[in-house]
Design a protein around this motif. Structure first.
Motif, mmCIF file in Angstrom:
data_model
loop_
_atom_site.group_PDB
_atom_site.id
_atom_site.type_symbol
_atom_site.label_atom_id
_atom_site.label_comp_id
_atom_site.label_asym_id
_atom_site.label_seq_id
_atom_site.Cartn_x
_atom_site.Cartn_y
_atom_site.Cartn_z
ATOM 1 N N ASN A 108 0.822 -1.209 0.000
ATOM 2 C CA ASN A 108 0.000 0.000 0.000
ATOM 3 C C ASN A 108 0.859 1.263 0.000
ATOM 4 O O ASN A 108 0.540 2.247 -0.675
ATOM 5 C CB ASN A 108 -0.925 -0.004 1.223
ATOM 6 C CG ASN A 108 -1.962 1.098 1.162
ATOM 7 O OD1 ASN A 108 -2.746 1.185 0.224
ATOM 8 N ND2 ASN A 108 -1.967 1.966 2.162
ATOM 9 N N PHE A 120 -4.435 4.763 -7.361
ATOM 10 C CA PHE A 120 -5.007 5.770 -6.459
ATOM 11 C C PHE A 120 -6.159 5.178 -5.650
ATOM 12 O O PHE A 120 -6.246 5.377 -4.422
ATOM 13 C CB PHE A 120 -5.491 6.979 -7.260
ATOM 14 C CG PHE A 120 -6.147 8.034 -6.420
ATOM 15 C CD1 PHE A 120 -5.392 8.898 -5.637
ATOM 16 C CD2 PHE A 120 -7.532 8.161 -6.404
ATOM 17 C CE1 PHE A 120 -6.000 9.872 -4.850
ATOM 18 C CE2 PHE A 120 -8.149 9.130 -5.627
ATOM 19 C CZ PHE A 120 -7.384 9.992 -4.841
ATOM 20 N N SER A 121 -7.049 4.439 -6.321
ATOM 21 C CA SER A 121 -8.202 3.842 -5.639
ATOM 22 C C SER A 121 -7.757 2.843 -4.581
ATOM 23 O O SER A 121 -8.283 2.825 -3.459
ATOM 24 C CB SER A 121 -9.113 3.156 -6.664
ATOM 25 O OG SER A 121 -9.621 4.092 -7.590
ATOM 26 N N VAL A 151 -6.348 4.762 -1.514
ATOM 27 C CA VAL A 151 -7.386 5.419 -0.712
ATOM 28 C C VAL A 151 -8.210 4.395 0.060
ATOM 29 O O VAL A 151 -8.443 4.540 1.270
ATOM 30 C CB VAL A 151 -8.297 6.278 -1.606
ATOM 31 C CG1 VAL A 151 -9.496 6.789 -0.813
ATOM 32 C CG2 VAL A 151 -7.523 7.456 -2.190
ATOM 33 N N SER A 182 -5.984 2.462 2.668
ATOM 34 C CA SER A 182 -5.479 3.338 3.723
ATOM 35 C C SER A 182 -6.571 3.726 4.709
ATOM 36 O O SER A 182 -6.274 4.101 5.843
ATOM 37 C CB SER A 182 -4.873 4.610 3.127
ATOM 38 O OG SER A 182 -3.746 4.316 2.343
ATOM 39 N N THR A 183 -7.825 3.632 4.289
ATOM 40 C CA THR A 183 -8.948 4.012 5.153
ATOM 41 C C THR A 183 -9.675 2.773 5.662
ATOM 42 O O THR A 183 -9.524 2.385 6.819
ATOM 43 C CB THR A 183 -9.905 4.936 4.382
ATOM 44 O OG1 THR A 183 -10.281 4.317 3.143
ATOM 45 C CG2 THR A 183 -9.228 6.271 4.076
#
Length: 253
Positions: free
Chosen positions: A84, A107-108, A111, A114-115
């Motif tokens: 990641n 990018f997806s 995000v 990471s969340t």
């Protein structure tokens, strides 16, 4: 000042890429036949012997101990975490390659993982059917038309080519995380990658041991596996059946 030095290092690496691309070239007929271009074999074999020694004395026992002590789900989580952290850099490389779809996937994944994925320790992006991303600056150079160059073995990092060696150096500076103020990821990315490689070395120990310590010529075997897989990955080796990199993973040693 460190923030200003990073772009300078990046530019220097790009200059090195151009230099490396023109240093040595392979005969087109030999290249078309899939032969390895190894003009530095004597030096490469010396480095290979050094890498084997480091592996035998340190990396191999440490990796075996790591996967024996740490529960398998945690080993997998640490690998997800390292992957990641690489996503922003892979997104940059995808943009440099002109691949907007790949950049969007990177990018997806960053995000989401990471969340929802607890800072990357889990991989919900795969459950959401976001395709995996695996690219680097070596592939970017390939997209730009830079040739493979000579085969080289890097100290500690293992098999590579002159083009991919430049890619390894530049990838240190293409990750946007390294430019963030109050940066906490600069060193974490390195440590996470070391832990990831330890997990791979431990999980595939038998296969890697058979290459490094049971082959008649471990150097030639490692070279063959690396070049076939890399050429297949870049679309240069369709005529050669891919060797599963997870079954025959010599990256690192």
């Amino acid at each position: 000042m460190p923030f200003l030095l990073r772009p300078l290092k990046f530019v220097s690496a790009l200059i090195l890429a151009v230099f490396a691309a023109g240093c040595a070239t392979q005969d087109p007929v030999a290249r078309a036949s899939g032969e390895a271009f190894d003009p530095y074999e004597r030096t490469n074999r010396t480095i290979h012997s050094f890498n084997r020694g480091v592996d035998r004395l340190a990396f191999r026992p440490a990796s075996k101990g790591y996967v024996a002590i740490v529960p398998a789900p945690m080993v997998t989580s640490f690998s997800h975490f390292a992957e990641n952290l690489s996503m922003p850099g892979q997104m940059v490389n995808a943009l440099l390659q002109g691949d907007l779809k790949l950049a969007g996937n990177a990018f997806s994944r960053f995000v989401i993982n990471s969340t929802v994925g607890f800072a990357g320790l889990a991989d919900p992006a795969s459950e959401f059917n976001v395709p995996a991303v695996d690219t680097d600056f070596g592939e970017t150079l390939h997209t730009w038309g830079v040739g493979e160059g000579a085969y080289v073995e890097l100290p500690l990092l293992g098999p590579s080519t002159s083009r991919d060696a430049v890619g390894v150096a530049v990838d240190f500076f293409t990750n946007p995380l390294g430019y963030a103020e109050q940066n906490t990821a600069d060193n974490i990315t390195i440590y996470a990658e070391i832990v990831r490689r330890m997990g791979d070395r431990g999980n595939y120990s038998d296969t890697i041991d058979s290459i490094l310590y049971e082959s008649a010529d471990s150097y030639a075997q490692s070279r063959l596996i690396y070049l076939q897989n890399r050429r297949f990955q870049l679309g240069d080796g369709e005529e050669i059946q891919e060797i599963d990199p997870f079954e025959l993973n010599t990256e690192g040693f």
